[in-house]
Design a protein around this motif. Sequence first.
Motif, short mmCIF file in Angstrom:
data_model
loop_
_atom_site.label_atom_id
_atom_site.label_comp_id
_atom_site.label_asym_id
_atom_site.label_seq_id
_atom_site.Cartn_x
_atom_site.Cartn_y
_atom_site.Cartn_z
N UNK A 341 -16.93 -59.81 -20.94
CA UNK A 341 -15.64 -59.03 -21.67
C UNK A 341 -15.26 -58.31 -20.32
N UNK A 342 -13.98 -58.18 -20.01
CA UNK A 342 -13.31 -57.16 -19.12
C UNK A 342 -12.58 -56.35 -20.14
N UNK A 343 -12.77 -54.77 -20.06
CA UNK A 343 -12.15 -53.96 -20.73
C UNK A 343 -11.18 -53.04 -20.14
N UNK A 344 -10.24 -52.35 -20.54
CA UNK A 344 -9.64 -51.35 -20.02
C UNK A 344 -9.74 -50.19 -20.80
N UNK A 345 -9.54 -49.16 -20.28
CA UNK A 345 -9.68 -47.71 -20.88
C UNK A 345 -8.34 -46.91 -20.87
N UNK A 346 -7.86 -46.19 -21.93
CA UNK A 346 -6.60 -45.46 -21.68
C UNK A 346 -7.24 -44.23 -21.37
N UNK A 347 -6.93 -43.70 -19.99
CA UNK A 347 -7.67 -42.46 -19.51
C UNK A 347 -7.09 -41.26 -20.08
N UNK A 348 -5.82 -41.45 -20.61
CA UNK A 348 -5.09 -39.96 -21.38
C UNK A 348 -5.95 -39.71 -22.54
N UNK A 349 -6.86 -40.79 -22.96
CA UNK A 349 -7.52 -40.11 -24.35
C UNK A 349 -8.90 -39.87 -23.74
N UNK A 350 -9.34 -39.99 -22.77
CA UNK A 350 -10.67 -39.74 -22.43
C UNK A 350 -10.86 -38.20 -22.09
N UNK A 351 -12.38 -37.91 -22.14
CA UNK A 351 -12.58 -36.38 -22.05
C UNK A 351 -13.80 -36.13 -21.06
N UNK A 352 -13.97 -34.97 -20.26
CA UNK A 352 -15.00 -34.78 -19.40
C UNK A 352 -15.85 -33.69 -19.74
N UNK A 353 -17.13 -33.54 -19.66
CA UNK A 353 -18.01 -32.42 -20.34
C UNK A 353 -19.18 -32.26 -19.09
N UNK A 354 -19.33 -31.07 -18.87
CA UNK A 354 -20.64 -30.90 -18.13
C UNK A 354 -21.62 -31.25 -18.62
N UNK A 355 -22.45 -31.84 -18.09
CA UNK A 355 -23.62 -32.39 -18.64
C UNK A 355 -24.69 -31.69 -19.31
N UNK A 356 -24.85 -30.42 -18.41
CA UNK A 356 -25.89 -29.55 -18.97
C UNK A 356 -25.51 -28.68 -19.95
N UNK A 357 -24.31 -28.12 -20.33
CA UNK A 357 -23.93 -27.34 -21.25
C UNK A 357 -23.02 -28.03 -22.24
N UNK A 358 -22.60 -29.08 -21.97
CA UNK A 358 -21.79 -29.79 -22.96
C UNK A 358 -20.05 -29.32 -22.98
N UNK A 359 -19.90 -28.14 -22.07
CA UNK A 359 -18.66 -27.45 -22.08
C UNK A 359 -17.63 -28.54 -21.39
N UNK A 360 -16.18 -28.58 -22.32
CA UNK A 360 -15.18 -29.42 -21.60
C UNK A 360 -14.65 -29.16 -20.37
N UNK A 361 -14.41 -29.89 -19.54
CA UNK A 361 -13.68 -29.75 -18.44
C UNK A 361 -12.33 -29.99 -18.60
N UNK A 362 -11.30 -28.98 -18.58
CA UNK A 362 -9.92 -29.17 -19.03
C UNK A 362 -9.27 -30.04 -18.04
N UNK A 363 -8.27 -30.84 -18.66
CA UNK A 363 -7.51 -31.83 -17.87
C UNK A 363 -6.11 -31.51 -17.51
N UNK A 364 -5.43 -31.82 -16.67
CA UNK A 364 -4.33 -31.30 -16.00
C UNK A 364 -3.27 -31.42 -17.19
N UNK A 365 -3.15 -32.58 -17.90
CA UNK A 365 -2.22 -32.87 -18.99
C UNK A 365 -2.17 -31.79 -20.15
N UNK A 366 -3.23 -31.17 -20.19
CA UNK A 366 -3.60 -30.36 -21.26
C UNK A 366 -3.58 -28.86 -20.70
N UNK A 367 -2.66 -28.15 -20.45
CA UNK A 367 -2.95 -26.80 -19.58
C UNK A 367 -3.18 -25.64 -20.93
N UNK A 368 -3.06 -26.21 -22.13
CA UNK A 368 -3.50 -25.28 -23.04
C UNK A 368 -5.03 -25.00 -23.27
N UNK A 369 -5.54 -25.81 -22.86
CA UNK A 369 -7.17 -25.79 -22.91
C UNK A 369 -7.89 -24.76 -21.94
#
Length: 369
Positions: A341-369
């Motif tokens: 199966x080929x799948x696609x991802x809606x990138x706007x709804x994805x998140x990125x965290x530092x693996x070591x600490x779990x802390x969120x890496x803020x996205x450009x679209x969400x300047x409030x973070x």
Amino acid sequence: MTALEVEGIVKRFGDVTALDGLSFEAGAGEFFCLLGPSAAGKTTALRAIAGLERLDAGRVRFGGRDVTDDPVQGRGFAMIFQTFALYPHLTAFENLAYPLREEKRPADEVARRVDEIAEMLRISHALGRKPNTLSGGEQQRVAIGRALIRRPGLLLLDEPLTNLDAKLRHDTRAEFKRLHRELGMTMVYATPDQLEALTMAERLAVLRDGRIVQTGTPEELYATPGDSFVATMVGAPPMNLIPGEISRNGSGPVLSLPFAELDAGRWRGAATATEPVLFGIRPHDIAPVNGERRGPGFSATVHLTEPLGDVTVIDLQASDSLVKMVLPEHEALAYRVGDKVDVEISMEDTHLFFRETGVLIPSVERPDQ
Ligand SMILES: Nc1ncnc2c1ncn2[C@@H]1O[C@H](COP(=O)(O)OP(=O)(O)O)[C@@H](O)[C@H]1O
Ligand SMILES: [Mg+2]
């Protein structure tokens, strides 16, 4: 208006620090949930607020008054425990009446208030019966009634549904919401169950190792988890967390996953990050593509399908990773174990965290973070 203020509570049991500077506020009339795994400190937190634990540090205020040194009875709070012990030799009526009898209330007032609360909890029919002749749900309602009958200013609930079966849990969830609406009482409800917290709470706090990790509305915590722990605690099935690395090519930062390369330009921090990361995507934000894939995505093999009724959870094997995808039941019927199966991802709804600490890496679209 703030009703309950918990400020920097520390509670140690020997070497174990059960509460490690716990702070939160619950508004007047608010349904506030403490969500955390076993041993996070939920029970200790409620017991500390109720006055059942001596604190090593911190203050508890209610309605602007410091109650930290008040005795349990002086606080006017009630607590409902995970195991609801009723007096087995007393009828439901006498179980409900017990707190009022202790206060030496006149008989006509006792009768009136028991009738009132029984009607509200829909147990009027059972008042003459002993606990062992009541269903689990009825017993739980009597226990709730006994906590409410003193008209507490604050109700503390410690996993009150954990010992009920699934159907009853569902019904009682709705019942708690109704009660909360009718009584307008401030409630602090501790649970390890994200479904309970998300469906009932007006606001919730995620608890880990005796501290609050994040506080917000269910929607806020679901949409913008502040770290990878909250990301996996809130939402079901939990968010997929896939280990990845950030690198840079001519056109900007690239996120390398074991099974895909994705444009990482949407994360502000990705332009400079060199640490290993976790890529977070909810099972609901992955979808199969028909025909040619246009956006970001990956190819996988169906590893397992788990029908849950209206939706089906599909475990996808992509390279060495297992990634969960949720589809409406009728769409999932097309997929069998072993299918490509080929799948696609809606990138706007994805998140990125530092693996070591779990802390969120803020996205450009969400300047409030
Ligand atoms: N009376 C106690 N004596 C020793 N340790 C305790 C006691 N009560 C709780 N703890 C410890 O404190 C931590 C938090 O426990 P608890 O508040 O019961 O968590 P939860 O209710 O979230 O499961 C756990 O590590 C637990 O073992
Ligand atoms: Mg507990």
